[in-house]
Design a protein around this motif. Structure first.
Motif, PDB file in Angstrom:
ATOM      1  N   ALA A 115       0.801  -1.014  -0.029  1.00 25.82           N
ATOM      2  CA  ALA A 115       0.024   0.208   0.228  1.00 25.82           C
ATOM      3  C   ALA A 115       0.635   1.141  -0.009  1.00 25.82           C
ATOM      4  N   GLY A 116       1.872   1.102   0.751  1.00 26.17           N
ATOM      5  CA  GLY A 116       2.703   2.287   0.768  1.00 26.17           C
ATOM      6  C   GLY A 116       3.521   2.722  -0.504  1.00 26.17           C
ATOM      7  N   ALA A 117       3.915   1.740  -1.178  1.00 28.93           N
ATOM      8  CA  ALA A 117       4.781   1.774  -2.339  1.00 28.93           C
ATOM      9  C   ALA A 117       3.566   2.202  -3.511  1.00 28.93           C
ATOM     10  N   ARG A 118       2.551   1.512  -3.360  1.00 31.66           N
ATOM     11  CA  ARG A 118       1.496   1.829  -4.540  1.00 31.66           C
ATOM     12  C   ARG A 118       0.985   3.610  -4.359  1.00 31.66           C
ATOM     13  N   THR A 119       1.006   3.793  -3.129  1.00 26.91           N
ATOM     14  CA  THR A 119       0.600   5.178  -2.749  1.00 26.91           C
ATOM     15  C   THR A 119       1.618   6.208  -3.541  1.00 26.91           C
ATOM     16  N   LEU A 120       2.852   5.709  -3.611  1.00 25.51           N
ATOM     17  CA  LEU A 120       3.940   6.840  -4.100  1.00 25.51           C
ATOM     18  C   LEU A 120       3.774   6.827  -5.862  1.00 25.51           C
ATOM     19  N   ARG A 121       2.915   5.767  -6.236  1.00 26.66           N
ATOM     20  CA  ARG A 121       2.551   6.028  -7.850  1.00 26.66           C
ATOM     21  C   ARG A 121       1.641   7.243  -8.064  1.00 26.66           C
ATOM     22  N   PHE A 122       1.336   7.768  -7.165  1.00 26.61           N
ATOM     23  CA  PHE A 122       0.264   9.017  -7.421  1.00 26.61           C
ATOM     24  C   PHE A 122       0.576  10.210  -6.376  1.00 26.61           C
ATOM     25  N   ALA A 123       1.175   9.947  -5.126  1.00 23.94           N
ATOM     26  CA  ALA A 123       1.437  10.921  -4.139  1.00 23.94           C
ATOM     27  C   ALA A 123       2.348  11.943  -4.612  1.00 23.94           C
ATOM     28  N   ASP A 124       3.212  11.855  -5.213  1.00 22.42           N
ATOM     29  CA  ASP A 124       4.242  12.458  -5.735  1.00 22.42           C
ATOM     30  C   ASP A 124       3.864  13.021  -7.434  1.00 22.42           C
ATOM     31  N   GLY A 125       2.563  12.907  -7.741  1.00 20.43           N
ATOM     32  CA  GLY A 125       2.175  12.986  -9.051  1.00 20.43           C
ATOM     33  C   GLY A 125       2.155  11.836  -9.665  1.00 20.43           C
ATOM     34  N   PRO A 126       0.878  11.356 -10.511  1.00 16.05           N
ATOM     35  CA  PRO A 126       0.423  10.229 -11.113  1.00 16.05           C
ATOM     36  C   PRO A 126       1.752   9.944 -11.992  1.00 16.05           C
ATOM     37  N   ASP A 127       1.876   8.532 -12.139  1.00 20.48           N
ATOM     38  CA  ASP A 127       3.059   8.026 -13.303  1.00 20.48           C
ATOM     39  C   ASP A 127       3.011   8.553 -14.681  1.00 20.48           C
ATOM     40  N   GLU A 128       1.625   8.729 -14.759  1.00 19.00           N
ATOM     41  CA  GLU A 128       1.123   9.222 -16.296  1.00 19.00           C
ATOM     42  C   GLU A 128       1.774  10.733 -16.427  1.00 19.00           C
ATOM     43  N   VAL A 129       1.718  11.304 -15.462  1.00 18.86           N
ATOM     44  CA  VAL A 129       2.245  12.866 -15.593  1.00 18.86           C
ATOM     45  C   VAL A 129       3.847  12.835 -15.770  1.00 18.86           C
ATOM     46  N   HIS A 130       4.416  11.954 -15.000  1.00 20.49           N
ATOM     47  CA  HIS A 130       5.888  11.640 -14.895  1.00 20.49           C
ATOM     48  C   HIS A 130       6.400  11.231 -16.331  1.00 20.49           C
ATOM     49  N   ARG A 131       5.560  10.128 -17.002  1.00 22.14           N
ATOM     50  CA  ARG A 131       5.862   9.750 -18.177  1.00 22.14           C
ATOM     51  C   ARG A 131       5.855  10.518 -19.376  1.00 22.14           C
ATOM     52  N   GLU A 132       4.684  11.533 -19.188  1.00 22.69           N
ATOM     53  CA  GLU A 132       4.459  12.735 -20.161  1.00 22.69           C
ATOM     54  C   GLU A 132       5.725  13.594 -20.301  1.00 22.69           C
ATOM     55  N   GLN A 133       5.993  13.811 -18.853  1.00 24.77           N
ATOM     56  CA  GLN A 133       7.107  14.801 -19.157  1.00 24.77           C
ATOM     57  C   GLN A 133       8.359  14.165 -19.666  1.00 24.77           C
ATOM     58  N   ILE A 134       8.895  13.000 -19.143  1.00 23.87           N
ATOM     59  CA  ILE A 134      10.004  12.199 -19.684  1.00 23.87           C
ATOM     60  C   ILE A 134       9.829  12.164 -21.474  1.00 23.87           C
ATOM     61  N   GLY A 135       8.812  11.890 -21.929  1.00 25.78           N
ATOM     62  CA  GLY A 135       8.235  11.883 -23.119  1.00 25.78           C
ATOM     63  C   GLY A 135       8.762  13.167 -23.910  1.00 25.78           C
ATOM     64  N   LYS A 136       8.199  14.463 -23.398  1.00 30.89           N
ATOM     65  CA  LYS A 136       8.383  15.555 -24.003  1.00 30.89           C
ATOM     66  C   LYS A 136       9.950  16.081 -23.782  1.00 30.89           C
ATOM     67  N   LEU A 137      10.508  15.920 -22.851  1.00 35.72           N
ATOM     68  CA  LEU A 137      12.105  16.011 -22.851  1.00 35.72           C
ATOM     69  C   LEU A 137      12.813  15.192 -23.539  1.00 35.72           C
ATOM     70  N   GLU A 138      12.616  13.804 -23.988  1.00 34.16           N
ATOM     71  CA  GLU A 138      13.088  12.959 -24.652  1.00 34.16           C
ATOM     72  C   GLU A 138      12.928  13.567 -26.304  1.00 34.16           C
ATOM     73  N   LEU A 139      11.675  13.711 -26.574  1.00 36.54           N
ATOM     74  CA  LEU A 139      11.671  14.361 -27.888  1.00 36.54           C
ATOM     75  C   LEU A 139      12.335  15.651 -28.098  1.00 36.54           C
ATOM     76  N   ALA A 140      12.330  16.530 -27.142  1.00 39.75           N
ATOM     77  CA  ALA A 140      12.838  17.845 -27.305  1.00 39.75           C
ATOM     78  C   ALA A 140      14.408  17.419 -27.614  1.00 39.75           C
ATOM     79  N   ARG A 141      14.981  16.421 -27.042  1.00 46.23           N
ATOM     80  CA  ARG A 141      16.529  16.240 -27.586  1.00 46.23           C
ATOM     81  C   ARG A 141      16.717  16.366 -28.965  1.00 46.23           C
ATOM     82  N   TYR A 142      15.559  15.638 -29.591  1.00 49.44           N
ATOM     83  CA  TYR A 142      15.584  15.626 -31.245  1.00 49.44           C
ATOM     84  C   TYR A 142      15.071  16.605 -31.967  1.00 49.44           C
ATOM     85  N   ARG A 143      14.466  17.826 -31.313  1.00 49.57           N
ATOM     86  CA  ARG A 143      13.761  18.667 -31.612  1.00 49.57           C
ATOM     87  C   ARG A 143      12.545  18.529 -32.322  1.00 49.57           C
ATOM     88  N   ILE A 144      11.805  17.544 -31.702  1.00 51.28           N
ATOM     89  CA  ILE A 144      10.625  16.675 -32.407  1.00 51.28           C
ATOM     90  C   ILE A 144       9.494  17.652 -31.814  1.00 51.28           C
TER      91      ILE A 144
END
Ligand code: FAD
Length: 133
Positions: A104-133
Motif C-alpha cells: 500500500a505504501g509503495a502503491r501510494t507513491l505512484r500518485f502521491a508525488d504526481g501520477p505515473d502518467e504525468v511523469h511519463r508525459e514529462q519524460i516523453g516531452k524531454l526526450e523528444l525535445a532532445r531531437y527537436r521533435i
C-alpha cells in the motif's frame, strides 16, 4: 526482497546475510528472487544516476532523470512486494507479515508525488525535445 528469498527456501539470518539451500527452493520462486534483484539494482542505478546529475549539473537539468526514478522506483517496489506476497500465499495479505502494508505504501507513491502518467508525459516531452521533435 528478503521476504521473497526467505519464502523461496533461503534462510535470512539476523545480520541480513542469506544462506541458500538451492536444492529445496522451487525453481519458480528462485526465479522471483533473481528477477527482484535485477529490478532492484536497475532502479538503484537510475537513482544513482539522477543523484549524480543533480550534484553535477543541477536539479533543473536533471529533471528527466528525476522523473524517471519517480516512475521506476515505486513501480519496482510494487512488483517486488507483489512477488513476495505471491510466494507467501494468503499469508502475504494477512497481518502476519508487513507485506500488504508495504505494498500500500509503495502503491501510494505512484500518485502521491504526481501520477505515473504525468511523469511519463514529462519524460516523453524531454526526450523528444532532445531531437527537436
Ligand atoms: C500520501 C499522499 C501524500 C501527498 N502529498 C502531497 C504533497 O505533499 N503535495 C501535493 O501537492 N500533493 C500531495 N498529494 C496529492 C497527490 O499529488 C495527488 O493525489 C495526485 O497528484 C493525484 O491527484 P488526485 O488524487 O486528485 O487524482 P486525479 O488528479 O483525479 O488523478 C487520478 C488518475 O488520473 C490519471 N491522471 C491524472 N492526471 C493525469 C494527466 N495529466 N495525464 C494522464 N493521466 C492523468 C492518473 O491515472 C491518476 O492516478 C499526496 C497524496 C497522497 C496520497
Amino acid at each position: 526482497m528478503a521476504a521473497t528469498l526467505a519464502s523461496s527456501g533461503m534462510a535470512v539470518s539476523g545480520g541480513g546475510s542469506i544462506k541458500t539451500d538451492v536444492s529445496t527452493m522451487p525453481r519458480a520462486r528462485r526465479g522471483l528472487g533473481t528477477r527482484s534483484r535485477i529490478l532492484i539494482d536497475q532502479a538503484r542505478w537510475l537513482v544513482l544516476n539522477a543523484a549524480y546529475m543533480m550534484d553535477t549539473v543541477g536539479n533543473r537539468a536533471a529533471k528527466k532523470e528525476i522523473a524517471m526514478i519517480k516512475v521506476a522506483a515505486p513501480n519496482m517496489a510494487c512488483q517486488v512486494i507483489d512477488w513476495a506476497i505471491q510466494v507467501h500465499g494468503a499469508g502475504g495479505v494477512s497481518d502476519d507479515f508487513p507485506l500488504a502494508a508495504a505494498y500500500a505504501g509503495a502503491r501510494t507513491l505512484r500518485f502521491a508525488d504526481g501520477p505515473d502518467e504525468v511523469h511519463r508525459e514529462q519524460i516523453g516531452k524531454l526526450e523528444l525535445a532532445r531531437y527537436r521533435i
